[in-house]
Design a protein around this motif. Structure first.
Motif, PDB file in Angstrom:
ATOM      1  N   LEU A 146      17.750  46.299  50.302  1.00 45.55           N
ATOM      2  CA  LEU A 146      17.184  47.553  50.801  1.00 45.55           C
ATOM      3  C   LEU A 146      15.703  47.333  51.056  1.00 45.55           C
ATOM      4  O   LEU A 146      14.970  46.917  50.145  1.00 45.55           O
ATOM      5  N   PHE A 147      15.276  47.606  52.295  1.00 48.62           N
ATOM      6  CA  PHE A 147      13.857  47.538  52.643  1.00 48.62           C
ATOM      7  C   PHE A 147      13.362  48.971  52.807  1.00 48.62           C
ATOM      8  O   PHE A 147      13.795  49.684  53.715  1.00 48.62           O
ATOM      9  N   PHE A 153      14.156  45.272  48.134  1.00 48.76           N
ATOM     10  CA  PHE A 153      14.880  45.308  46.858  1.00 48.76           C
ATOM     11  C   PHE A 153      16.262  44.677  47.049  1.00 48.76           C
ATOM     12  O   PHE A 153      16.949  44.973  48.037  1.00 48.76           O
ATOM     13  N   GLN A 154      16.675  43.834  46.116  1.00 46.77           N
ATOM     14  CA  GLN A 154      18.038  43.314  46.130  1.00 46.77           C
ATOM     15  C   GLN A 154      18.916  44.299  45.375  1.00 46.77           C
ATOM     16  O   GLN A 154      18.769  44.495  44.167  1.00 46.77           O
ATOM     17  N   LEU A 217      21.161  32.826  54.450  1.00 51.37           N
ATOM     18  CA  LEU A 217      19.851  33.413  54.737  1.00 51.37           C
ATOM     19  C   LEU A 217      18.872  33.132  53.612  1.00 51.37           C
ATOM     20  O   LEU A 217      17.788  32.578  53.821  1.00 51.37           O
ATOM     21  N   TYR A 218      19.236  33.496  52.382  1.00 52.09           N
ATOM     22  CA  TYR A 218      18.260  33.358  51.295  1.00 52.09           C
ATOM     23  C   TYR A 218      18.174  31.940  50.740  1.00 52.09           C
ATOM     24  O   TYR A 218      17.314  31.661  49.907  1.00 52.09           O
ATOM     25  N   LYS A 219      19.027  31.041  51.224  1.00 49.73           N
ATOM     26  CA  LYS A 219      18.827  29.619  50.927  1.00 49.73           C
ATOM     27  C   LYS A 219      17.617  29.081  51.689  1.00 49.73           C
ATOM     28  O   LYS A 219      16.950  28.149  51.233  1.00 49.73           O
ATOM     29  N   ASP A 223      12.731  35.920  49.280  1.00 51.77           N
ATOM     30  CA  ASP A 223      12.768  37.368  49.465  1.00 51.77           C
ATOM     31  C   ASP A 223      11.480  37.881  50.089  1.00 51.77           C
ATOM     32  O   ASP A 223      11.501  38.795  50.930  1.00 51.77           O
ATOM     33  N   ARG A 224      10.360  37.304  49.701  1.00 51.44           N
ATOM     34  CA  ARG A 224       9.069  37.729  50.250  1.00 51.44           C
ATOM     35  C   ARG A 224       9.044  37.518  51.760  1.00 51.44           C
ATOM     36  O   ARG A 224       8.551  38.368  52.514  1.00 51.44           O
TER      37      ARG A 224
END
Length: 273
Positions: A146-147, A153-154, A217-219, A223-224
């Motif tokens: 959620l942005f 936020f995860q 994606l997150y690999k 998150d930043r």
């Protein structure tokens, strides 16, 4: 892999051509969504799949496991079952229908594995919206973010070996990214006798952006960095393209899939047209 082959894969997403956006009007909010999936720069088979049912306010990402002719079949099975979910205007009953469809996909994969002797499974993350509520349903390590108001936020929590270590304080988030068992998940559609899906409900706000994604994606992006890219635009199509494009610039090692959903009040949407 030779450079020519990598260039050919990269160009399967046309430069400067954002994905098509789908629009849906709910009782409180309007939803605009876009999705994009790419094989990446190393793999030759895309085992990810995604679904946008904007008219039912249901969005899904699945990430298959098991290798050639297994992972892609598993993720497609999840999406095929989700695609035909019976709609119910009562939200609790619709959530139950979605859950039943995913359990149906699980049983189909388990039965196929018994017949063929080849076990295949898939993660799943689904986002459902109704009124002022959002709901996430998931198994595995595909995520919902959620942005909101400039912050990322995860919402979902990975069903993975590394997440269990993090919860117990055994490793730090930095150590988790390079952990040798980072790819080990503890729950998936098609794995084990029974599928247990986690659910979480939260309030939606005007201006929210929801991001469903596979682990590809997150690999590649922290998150930043995901938050920075999402802050650049309120267009789901533009965000999806920027996220995938940045992963490809970093020689995406895995398949990568994103679905981006924007939540807005109908009045504000009309004013921006």
């Amino acid at each position: 892999m030779d450079d020519d082959r990598t260039q050919q894969i990269t160009l399967s997403v046309p430069p400067g051509t954002p994905p098509h956006e789908k629009r849906s009007l709910g009782s409180h909010f309007e939803y605009l969504s876009a999705s994009l999936s790419h094989v990446g720069c190393v793999r030759t088979l895309n085992e990810d799949a995604c679904l946008e049912l904007a008219d039912r306010q249901l969005w899904v990402v699945a990430d298959g496991m098991g290798g050639h002719m297994a992972g892609d079949v598993a993720s497609r099975t999840v999406i095929d079952y989700a695609r035909v979910v019976p709609f119910d205007p009562i939200f609790s009953l619709f959530v139950e229908q979605v859950e039943n469809q995913l359990i149906g996909a699980h049983k189909a994969l388990v039965d196929a594995g018994r017949t063929t002797g080849k076990i295949s499974g898939s993660t799943v993350v689904a986002f459902l919206a109704h009124g002022r509520q959002g709901l996430v349903m998931w198994a595995g390590d595909s995520r919902l973010y959620l942005f909101r108001q400039g912050n990322l936020f995860q919402v979902s929590r990975d069903h993975s070996f590394v997440e269990e270590l993090l919860t117990m304080g055994g490793i730090t988030p930095e150590e988790a990214r390079s952990h040798p068992r980072a790819n080990v998940i503890t729950r998936a559609v098609g794995a084990g006798e029974e599928l247990v899906l986690d659910l979480d409900i939260f309030e939606l706000q005007h201006g929210d952006l929801l991001l469903l994604c596979s682990d590809g994606l997150y690999k590649e992006l922290e998150d930043r960095e995901i938050g920075v890219l999402m802050a650049r635009s309120d267009s789901p199509a533009r965000i999806a393209q920027d996220l995938i494009g940045t992963c490809l610039e970093r020689r995406a090692r895995d398949n990568v899939t994103v679905v981006v959903v924007r939540v807005a009040s109908p009045a504000s949407t009309k004013e921006n047209q």
